[in-house]
Scaffold this motif. Structure first.
Motif, PDB file in Angstrom:
ATOM      1  N   UNK A  28      -0.878  -9.602  -8.195  1.00 45.41           N
ATOM      2  CA  UNK A  28       0.340 -10.397  -8.314  1.00 45.41           C
ATOM      3  C   UNK A  28       1.542  -9.603  -7.805  1.00 45.41           C
ATOM      4  N   UNK A  29       1.606  -8.331  -8.192  1.00 48.94           N
ATOM      5  CA  UNK A  29       2.695  -7.468  -7.726  1.00 48.94           C
ATOM      6  C   UNK A  29       2.644  -7.333  -6.211  1.00 48.94           C
ATOM      7  N   UNK A  30       1.437  -7.112  -5.671  1.00 45.52           N
ATOM      8  CA  UNK A  30       1.276  -6.983  -4.215  1.00 45.52           C
ATOM      9  C   UNK A  30       1.726  -8.254  -3.497  1.00 45.52           C
ATOM     10  N   UNK A  31       1.386  -9.397  -4.072  1.00 43.42           N
ATOM     11  CA  UNK A  31       1.729 -10.677  -3.455  1.00 43.42           C
ATOM     12  C   UNK A  31       3.238 -10.858  -3.352  1.00 43.42           C
ATOM     13  N   UNK A  32       3.958 -10.492  -4.406  1.00 45.87           N
ATOM     14  CA  UNK A  32       5.417 -10.633  -4.388  1.00 45.87           C
ATOM     15  C   UNK A  32       6.054  -9.642  -3.413  1.00 45.87           C
ATOM     16  N   UNK A  33       5.541  -8.402  -3.418  1.00 41.14           N
ATOM     17  CA  UNK A  33       6.160  -7.358  -2.591  1.00 41.14           C
ATOM     18  C   UNK A  33       5.699  -7.412  -1.143  1.00 41.14           C
ATOM     19  N   UNK A  34       4.495  -7.907  -0.924  1.00 39.20           N
ATOM     20  CA  UNK A  34       3.972  -7.967   0.439  1.00 39.20           C
ATOM     21  C   UNK A  34       3.365  -6.665   0.927  1.00 39.20           C
ATOM     22  N   UNK A  35       3.190  -5.687   0.022  1.00 36.27           N
ATOM     23  CA  UNK A  35       2.563  -4.405   0.385  1.00 36.27           C
ATOM     24  C   UNK A  35       1.646  -3.967  -0.750  1.00 36.27           C
ATOM     25  N   UNK A  36       0.768  -3.012  -0.462  1.00 35.69           N
ATOM     26  CA  UNK A  36      -0.131  -2.467  -1.471  1.00 35.69           C
ATOM     27  C   UNK A  36       0.679  -1.604  -2.435  1.00 35.69           C
ATOM     28  N   UNK A  37       0.593  -1.912  -3.725  1.00 38.05           N
ATOM     29  CA  UNK A  37       1.393  -1.204  -4.735  1.00 38.05           C
ATOM     30  C   UNK A  37       0.571  -0.244  -5.588  1.00 38.05           C
ATOM     31  N   UNK A  38      -0.671   0.029  -5.190  1.00 43.02           N
ATOM     32  CA  UNK A  38      -1.562   0.842  -6.015  1.00 43.02           C
ATOM     33  C   UNK A  38      -0.967   2.218  -6.306  1.00 43.02           C
ATOM     34  N   UNK A  39      -0.460   2.886  -5.276  1.00 37.89           N
ATOM     35  CA  UNK A  39       0.073   4.244  -5.453  1.00 37.89           C
ATOM     36  C   UNK A  39       1.281   4.240  -6.391  1.00 37.89           C
ATOM     37  N   UNK A  40       2.191   3.299  -6.163  1.00 30.03           N
ATOM     38  CA  UNK A  40       3.403   3.232  -6.976  1.00 30.03           C
ATOM     39  C   UNK A  40       3.086   2.912  -8.432  1.00 30.03           C
ATOM     40  N   UNK A  41       2.153   2.000  -8.648  1.00 28.60           N
ATOM     41  CA  UNK A  41       1.782   1.655 -10.016  1.00 28.60           C
ATOM     42  C   UNK A  41       1.113   2.835 -10.712  1.00 28.60           C
ATOM     43  N   UNK A  42       0.378   3.629  -9.961  1.00 27.34           N
ATOM     44  CA  UNK A  42      -0.217   4.845 -10.523  1.00 27.34           C
ATOM     45  C   UNK A  42       0.855   5.815 -10.988  1.00 27.34           C
ATOM     46  N   UNK A  43       1.916   5.961 -10.193  1.00 31.19           N
ATOM     47  CA  UNK A  43       3.018   6.853 -10.572  1.00 31.19           C
ATOM     48  C   UNK A  43       3.730   6.345 -11.822  1.00 31.19           C
ATOM     49  N   UNK A  44       3.924   5.039 -11.901  1.00 29.05           N
ATOM     50  CA  UNK A  44       4.578   4.469 -13.078  1.00 29.05           C
ATOM     51  C   UNK A  44       3.733   4.642 -14.330  1.00 29.05           C
ATOM     52  N   UNK A  45       2.414   4.611 -14.168  1.00 28.32           N
ATOM     53  CA  UNK A  45       1.531   4.868 -15.303  1.00 28.32           C
ATOM     54  C   UNK A  45       1.612   6.335 -15.729  1.00 28.32           C
ATOM     55  N   UNK A  46       1.676   7.240 -14.755  1.00 23.95           N
ATOM     56  CA  UNK A  46       1.805   8.666 -15.073  1.00 23.95           C
ATOM     57  C   UNK A  46       3.089   8.945 -15.827  1.00 23.95           C
TER      58      UNK A  46
END
Length: 203
Positions: free
Chosen positions: A109-127
């Motif tokens: 859902x996040x990727x769909x809104x942003x239009x890019x892969x958010x995996x790395x950023x979401x990992x940082x936010x989890x850290x």
């Protein structure tokens, strides 16, 4: 116990914990009515702020936590040689905004809104403990869903998610982000924030 003694006991519990303490736990420990406990906690919070003490009492949803005053952050860092944490980058603020307003949300859902892969950023936010997994969506593949944390509330000086500002109707590219002050900004304003933030590369 007298009110002054109750305040001291509450203060001791909060100090000893080092973590957020639920109101019900304080009530149970001191055999207090909830209304009395909340009155004492609110008085302590107001007292620390009004007297400009070196500590503050934060209220986060149904929990309370003692922390150092941001007014003396530089002195505290020097005393313990703590590096100032890097500011959130523009992509991180963008992802955090989406999750804050649409939680629980999947990465897709996040990727769909942003239009890019958010995996790395979401990992940082989890850290940084600003977001966390909170279950799986009951659809094929059962993707993880994410929500904001108490650390998110603390970082943006919010008592609860109800304190989030109302989402504006942003024109243009439709992008929105929460800035470091907990305010929603559009693409132009958030670009300025991103320029001041630590560099972050998305994969």
């Amino acid at each position: 116990m007298e009110m002054r003694e109750i305040e001291s006991a509450v203060e001791g519990i909060l100090f000893a914990s080092g973590e957020p303490v639920q109101t019900d736990r304080i009530c149970m420990a001191l055999e207090l009515d909830r209304a009395v406990a909340e009155q004492v906690l609110q008085h302590l919070m107001d007292y620390y702020a009004y007297e400009r003490r070196g500590i503050r009492l934060l209220h986060m949803e149904d929990s309370w936590q003692l922390c150092s005053s941001p007014d003396y952050a530089d002195a505290i860092r020097r005393a313990f040689e703590i590096r100032k944490p890097a500011k959130l980058s523009q992509p991180a603020l963008e992802v955090l905004t989406i999750i804050a307003y649409y939680q629980p949300a999947t990465r897709a859902f996040v990727d769909q809104i942003r239009g890019v892969d958010s995996a790395y950023t979401m990992g940082l936010l989890q850290e940084r403990k600003l977001i966390e997994e909170c279950g799986r969506l009951q659809v094929p593949g059962r993707p993880h869903v994410y929500r904001t944390t108490k650390q998110f509330l603390r970082a943006f000086h919010l008592s609860s998610l109800e304190d989030l500002p109302e989402m504006p109707d942003l024109s243009g590219d439709g992008q929105m982000r929460i800035n470091e002050n907990g305010e929603i900004v559009g693409a132009e304003a958030s670009a300025d924030t991103g320029a001041e933030s630590a560099a972050e590369t998305e994969e």
